[in-house]
Design an enzyme around this catalytic site. Structure first.
Site, mmCIF file in Angstrom:
data_model
loop_
_atom_site.group_PDB
_atom_site.id
_atom_site.type_symbol
_atom_site.label_atom_id
_atom_site.label_comp_id
_atom_site.label_asym_id
_atom_site.label_seq_id
_atom_site.Cartn_x
_atom_site.Cartn_y
_atom_site.Cartn_z
ATOM 1 N N CYS A 57 0.874 -1.218 0.012
ATOM 2 C CA CYS A 57 0.073 -0.074 -0.112
ATOM 3 C C CYS A 57 0.742 1.310 -0.134
ATOM 4 O O CYS A 57 0.297 2.219 -0.369
ATOM 5 C CB CYS A 57 -0.931 -0.007 1.252
ATOM 6 N N SER A 58 2.212 1.232 0.412
ATOM 7 C CA SER A 58 3.104 2.257 0.498
ATOM 8 C C SER A 58 3.629 2.628 -0.796
ATOM 9 O O SER A 58 4.605 3.544 -1.066
ATOM 10 C CB SER A 58 3.815 2.209 1.404
#
Ligand code: CO8
Length: 377
Positions: free
Chosen positions: A156-157
């Site tokens: 997600c990053s």
């Protein structure tokens, strides 16, 4: 030291919508069929029955109302519970390359850049469509960009880590204009038979153009004042999809559909463990930068769960955030992994005035946290 700016963003929204109601109705029909076909074992207490899912739970627990998908066919079919995605030939653009190029074209247009101006393409997504050749190189070729391209993932990053990686290249001079694309083709990785996670993700692609401030000409551009990246190992969000699966002893076709071959998480634990890490990182970043939270006009937070975003915003502001201070796109897009904070940034930044500051912050599997403090020029 040069300043690096985000000079354009783009968003590709897939063509099909799946509402919570549609998803829940298919899931519940699947659960009923499963319970019927395992009635004997369930009655003997050898097997737990599958419980129904509910739209009310999904919206309350996550903030998600619907999601976009590239392919709807198959998702609601209880005999399949998986989108039907034909394999593309090697002469065709691959799916994620196609999604990314749509977003990239909008980002380039907004930045006032041509493909030939770009000499670095970073494809950042939670998973890659294939190990090689890098999809980024395919996108570079499809668009006609120069220089070099590579794939990367930090779940997600990935968008914030990708932006930071592009900054390094721009600062060191190995690139002069970078395109960071985040095509998240999540739907084939969702276990639509799992009540805990069948509702979480949607498909989307985002793109950002980054360059040195002196070359940027777009009206709407943002200087990156600071970036902070942090990772901590955790198995609480995990997928075991691997080239090693094929080599497991006694491998059968069914193995590829076991739960660990999809996205699996301990959502409660993620909530409890990740939130303090995010709050500590952003608090420290603001302190180091000597920026008072009152100077932050907007927070474009990772879009995994509305309650998480409310928690982070409340911690930082010392009160509940107005929608405009920490916009939510989860209701429409669901969790789109690395693209979520960039969708929010893309849709909600045009009204900011020169000098206004904001935070783009992503968090998720790894665990990973990426936080950018930016300022409208
Ligand atoms: N319908 C009805 N009830 C349900 C359902 C359902 N669908 N699911 C669970 N329940 C029940 C449970 O059984 C439980 O019942 P009981 O209390 O009787 O035991 C009750 O509801 C509460 O369950 P939870 O405690 O699990 O509910 P939560 O309030 O914790 O909400 C969430 C669940 C929404 C999953 C929440 O925990 C959450 O969002 N946590 C944050 C997780 C997060 O941020 N994760 C980041 C993941 S994204 C990421 O890192 C990217 C990875 C790469 C992705 C690649 C693409 C696929």
């Amino acid at each position: 030291m040069h300043s690096i700016v985000i000079s354009g963003t783009g968003l590709f929204t897939p063509p099909h919508i799946v509402t919570n109601e549609e998803l829940v109705s298919a899931f519940n029909a699947f659960a009923d069929a499963y319970n019927n076909s395992h009635r004997g074992e369930i009655e003997r207490g050898d097997l737990p029955p599958m419980q129904h899912s509910s739209s009310e739970f999904i919206e309350k627990a996550s903030g998600i109302k619907r999601r976009y998908v590239m392919v709807k066919d198959g998702v609601l079919d209880i005999g399949r519970m998986m989108p039907v995605i034909p394999r593309r030939s090697e002469d065709e653009l691959s799916y994620t390359a196609e999604m990314a190029t749509y977003a990239a074209k909008e980002a380039m247009e907004r930045a006032g850049k041509l493909p030939a101006d770009i000499d670095l393409v970073i494809y950042g997504a939670s998973t890659s469509e294939r190990p090689w050749p890098a999809v980024a190189v395919e996108i570079q070729s499809a668009l006609g960009c120069r220089g070099y391209a590579f794939d990367m993932t930090v779940a997600c990053s990935t968008a914030t880590f990708g932006i930071s990686t592009a900054m390094d290249a721009l600062l060191s001079g190995t690139a002069s204009c970078a395109l960071v694309v985040n095509p998240e083709f999540a739907s084939p990785q969702i276990n639509f038979r799992d009540r805990d996670s069948h509702f979480i993700f949607g498909d989307v692609a985002t793109a950002c153009i980054l360059e040195r401030e002196e070359t940027a000409t777009a009206d709407n551009r943002f200087r990156i004042l600071d970036r902070q990246l942090k990772t901590y190992f955790s198995n609480n969000i995990r997928s075991n999809v691997s080239f090693l699966t094929k080599a497991e002893p006694g491998i059968t076709f069914d193995r590829f559909f076991e739960p660990d071959q999809f996205f699996v998480q301990q959502g409660r634990k993620v909530f409890k463990e990740l939130l303090p890490l995010i709050c500590t990182l952003v608090d420290g970043q603001l302190q180091q930068m000597k920026i008072d939270i009152k100077e932050i006009k907007r927070m474009w937070l990772h879009q995994a769960n509305i309650n998480m975003n409310h928690f982070v915003a409340r911690h930082l502001l010392g009160r509940d955030a107005e929608f405009n201070e920490a916009p939510i796109v989860l209701d429409e897009y669901a969790n789109t992994a690395s693209a979520g904070s960039i969708i929010a940034f893309h849709k909600f930044n045009q009204d900011l005035a020169p000098g206004d500051k904001g935070i783009i912050c992503s968090f998720g599997a790894g665990y990973s946290i990426g936080s950018l403090i930016i300022e409208k020029i």
